[in-house]
Design a protein around this motif. Structure first.
Motif, mmCIF file in Angstrom:
data_model
loop_
_atom_site.group_PDB
_atom_site.id
_atom_site.type_symbol
_atom_site.label_atom_id
_atom_site.label_comp_id
_atom_site.label_asym_id
_atom_site.label_seq_id
_atom_site.Cartn_x
_atom_site.Cartn_y
_atom_site.Cartn_z
ATOM 1 N N SER A 114 -61.760 -50.804 -26.958
ATOM 2 C CA SER A 114 -61.113 -50.340 -28.186
ATOM 3 C C SER A 114 -60.362 -49.044 -27.927
ATOM 4 O O SER A 114 -60.533 -48.387 -26.881
ATOM 5 C CB SER A 114 -62.161 -50.115 -29.272
ATOM 6 O OG SER A 114 -62.973 -49.001 -28.942
ATOM 7 N N ALA A 115 -59.536 -48.686 -28.891
ATOM 8 C CA ALA A 115 -58.825 -47.406 -28.784
ATOM 9 C C ALA A 115 -59.823 -46.264 -28.597
ATOM 10 O O ALA A 115 -59.633 -45.381 -27.754
ATOM 11 C CB ALA A 115 -57.975 -47.177 -30.031
ATOM 12 N N LEU A 116 -60.900 -46.284 -29.375
ATOM 13 C CA LEU A 116 -61.908 -45.226 -29.270
ATOM 14 C C LEU A 116 -62.534 -45.202 -27.883
ATOM 15 O O LEU A 116 -62.715 -44.133 -27.282
ATOM 16 C CB LEU A 116 -62.986 -45.425 -30.338
ATOM 17 C CG LEU A 116 -64.047 -44.327 -30.422
ATOM 18 C CD1 LEU A 116 -63.440 -43.014 -30.879
ATOM 19 C CD2 LEU A 116 -65.185 -44.740 -31.365
ATOM 20 N N GLU A 117 -62.848 -46.380 -27.353
ATOM 21 C CA GLU A 117 -63.469 -46.434 -26.025
ATOM 22 C C GLU A 117 -62.508 -45.970 -24.941
ATOM 23 O O GLU A 117 -62.912 -45.297 -23.986
ATOM 24 C CB GLU A 117 -63.949 -47.859 -25.750
ATOM 25 C CG GLU A 117 -65.145 -48.270 -26.595
ATOM 26 C CD GLU A 117 -65.456 -49.755 -26.490
ATOM 27 O OE1 GLU A 117 -66.641 -50.104 -26.564
ATOM 28 O OE2 GLU A 117 -64.507 -50.568 -26.329
ATOM 29 N N ASN A 118 -61.224 -46.336 -25.058
ATOM 30 C CA ASN A 118 -60.243 -45.897 -24.075
ATOM 31 C C ASN A 118 -60.151 -44.379 -24.028
ATOM 32 O O ASN A 118 -60.056 -43.787 -22.950
ATOM 33 C CB ASN A 118 -58.872 -46.501 -24.393
ATOM 34 C CG ASN A 118 -58.606 -47.807 -23.673
ATOM 35 O OD1 ASN A 118 -58.278 -47.837 -22.487
ATOM 36 N ND2 ASN A 118 -58.771 -48.904 -24.401
ATOM 37 N N PRO A 134 -67.862 -39.500 -28.375
ATOM 38 C CA PRO A 134 -67.250 -40.307 -29.443
ATOM 39 C C PRO A 134 -66.584 -39.462 -30.524
ATOM 40 O O PRO A 134 -65.492 -39.794 -30.990
ATOM 41 C CB PRO A 134 -68.427 -41.111 -30.003
ATOM 42 C CG PRO A 134 -69.410 -41.189 -28.874
ATOM 43 C CD PRO A 134 -69.295 -39.868 -28.177
ATOM 44 N N ALA A 135 -67.220 -38.367 -30.918
ATOM 45 C CA ALA A 135 -66.632 -37.530 -31.973
ATOM 46 C C ALA A 135 -65.336 -36.883 -31.491
ATOM 47 O O ALA A 135 -64.351 -36.809 -32.242
ATOM 48 C CB ALA A 135 -67.635 -36.459 -32.410
ATOM 49 N N LEU A 136 -65.306 -36.433 -30.241
ATOM 50 C CA LEU A 136 -64.092 -35.827 -29.705
ATOM 51 C C LEU A 136 -62.976 -36.861 -29.587
ATOM 52 O O LEU A 136 -61.805 -36.563 -29.866
ATOM 53 C CB LEU A 136 -64.381 -35.201 -28.339
ATOM 54 C CG LEU A 136 -65.259 -33.949 -28.351
ATOM 55 C CD1 LEU A 136 -65.621 -33.538 -26.925
ATOM 56 C CD2 LEU A 136 -64.547 -32.809 -29.066
ATOM 57 N N ALA A 137 -63.328 -38.073 -29.183
ATOM 58 C CA ALA A 137 -62.333 -39.133 -29.065
ATOM 59 C C ALA A 137 -61.770 -39.505 -30.438
ATOM 60 O O ALA A 137 -60.560 -39.705 -30.596
ATOM 61 C CB ALA A 137 -62.954 -40.364 -28.398
ATOM 62 N N ARG A 138 -62.639 -39.589 -31.426
ATOM 63 C CA ARG A 138 -62.180 -39.913 -32.784
ATOM 64 C C ARG A 138 -61.252 -38.798 -33.309
ATOM 65 O O ARG A 138 -60.229 -39.082 -33.928
ATOM 66 C CB ARG A 138 -63.385 -40.080 -33.707
ATOM 67 C CG ARG A 138 -63.060 -40.639 -35.083
ATOM 68 C CD ARG A 138 -64.345 -40.827 -35.881
ATOM 69 N NE ARG A 138 -65.219 -41.816 -35.275
ATOM 70 C CZ ARG A 138 -65.157 -43.120 -35.542
ATOM 71 N NH1 ARG A 138 -64.243 -43.582 -36.402
ATOM 72 N NH2 ARG A 138 -65.987 -43.962 -34.965
ATOM 73 N N GLU A 139 -61.611 -37.556 -33.032
ATOM 74 C CA GLU A 139 -60.775 -36.434 -33.458
ATOM 75 C C GLU A 139 -59.396 -36.499 -32.800
ATOM 76 O O GLU A 139 -58.370 -36.238 -33.443
ATOM 77 C CB GLU A 139 -61.466 -35.127 -33.080
ATOM 78 C CG GLU A 139 -60.683 -33.866 -33.430
ATOM 79 C CD GLU A 139 -61.372 -32.616 -32.935
ATOM 80 O OE1 GLU A 139 -60.671 -31.645 -32.582
ATOM 81 O OE2 GLU A 139 -62.618 -32.604 -32.880
ATOM 82 N N ALA A 140 -59.348 -36.871 -31.512
ATOM 83 C CA ALA A 140 -58.066 -36.977 -30.806
ATOM 84 C C ALA A 140 -57.217 -38.096 -31.392
ATOM 85 O O ALA A 140 -55.991 -37.950 -31.540
ATOM 86 C CB ALA A 140 -58.301 -37.218 -29.320
ATOM 87 N N LEU A 141 -57.833 -39.214 -31.741
ATOM 88 C CA LEU A 141 -57.078 -40.317 -32.344
ATOM 89 C C LEU A 141 -56.558 -39.926 -33.730
ATOM 90 O O LEU A 141 -55.436 -40.287 -34.107
ATOM 91 C CB LEU A 141 -57.954 -41.570 -32.421
ATOM 92 C CG LEU A 141 -58.157 -42.283 -31.081
ATOM 93 C CD1 LEU A 141 -59.315 -43.279 -31.166
ATOM 94 C CD2 LEU A 141 -56.875 -43.004 -30.656
#
Length: 247
Positions: A114-118, A134-141
């Motif tokens: 997924s986008a989050l996993e990438n 995960p929280a940092l990745a979600r924030e970046a998206l």
């Protein structure tokens, strides 16, 4: 007795993000092939530099050196004040992971993630604790306007969305430098404009950008434009005097 007044401390300026001192690369022969002729270059924090030149001009060599993918055969390259030539390969890999974010023309996303996993995977090798990823990745998206697409796999994303995921992956670790190689090369005009607007936004937020492109319109978005031809790096005289570019 009154104590003498002391002068306030003045914070020293950060070192340049990129500092080339006579950096060049020649491939061994026979005959030897000079891919990038020795040059000086300074890129300061918050700068936006675009690099143009025809195919075979040395752009890829320049990108590989700036991105710590290749070592120059002459000169010194300082990244955030760190002399990269004095760092062993493992250290260079760690330095690259912490200080440089890459955005490529072909996205390079994992198809079944997924986008989050990438984006999360970009934090795997830089020491970020597992629980924070995960929280940092979600924030970046969310930062690139894809907070609503975190669960989508690349095949379910448009070209522009895939490039935005790639940009989120590049900036999630808050690098010193965002290094983009033809970031709009696979996009139509409207989608390309949205990606370039995102890069403009990141620059306004303080990100240092170095964009490799063959497109003069893309190059015009930068504050400085450098041309590479036959391995020779040049900048216009006014900008060169200000920024310290010499060949």
């Amino acid at each position: 007795m009154t104590e003498p007044a002391t002068a306030p401390e003045v914070a020293s300026a950060p070192p340049p993000v990129i500092e080339f001192r006579g950096v060049g690369l020649t491939y061994p022969g026979p005959p030897p092939v000079p891919a990038l002729r020795p040059c000086d270059l300074t890129v300061l924090t918050g700068d936006y530099v675009t690099v143009v030149g025809p195919s075979g001009s040395g752009k890829s060599t320049f990108l590989n050196i700036a991105g710590l993918l290749d070592r120059p055969t002459s000169g010194r390259y300082l990244l955030d004040g760190v002399d990269t030539g004095a760092v062993r390969d493992a250290g260079r890999t760690a330095l690259r992971g912490r200080r440089i974010g890459f955005v490529f023309q072909s996205f390079h996303l994992l198809a079944h993630r997924s986008a989050l996993e990438n984006v999360t995977l970009a934090l795997l090798y830089n020491g970020t604790p597992r629980g924070q990823r995960p929280a940092l990745a979600r924030e970046a998206l969310e930062r690139v306007g894809l907070g609503h697409r975190v669960d989508a796999v690349p095949s379910r994303l448009s070209g522009g969305e895939r490039q935005r995921v790639a940009i989120a992956r590049a900036v999630v670790a808050r690098p010193s430098l965002l290094l983009c190689d033809e970031p709009t090369g696979n996009l139509d005009t409207v989608t390309a404009e949205s990606v370039l607007s995102l890069l403009d936004q990141l620059h306004r937020e303080g990100m240092t950008l170095l964009v490799i492109t063959h497109d003069r319109e893309v190059a015009a978005r930068g504050r400085r434009t450098i041309t590479i031809r036959d391995g020779v790096l040049k900048e216009n005289d006014a900008a060169a005097r200000e920024s310290g570019v010499r060949t």
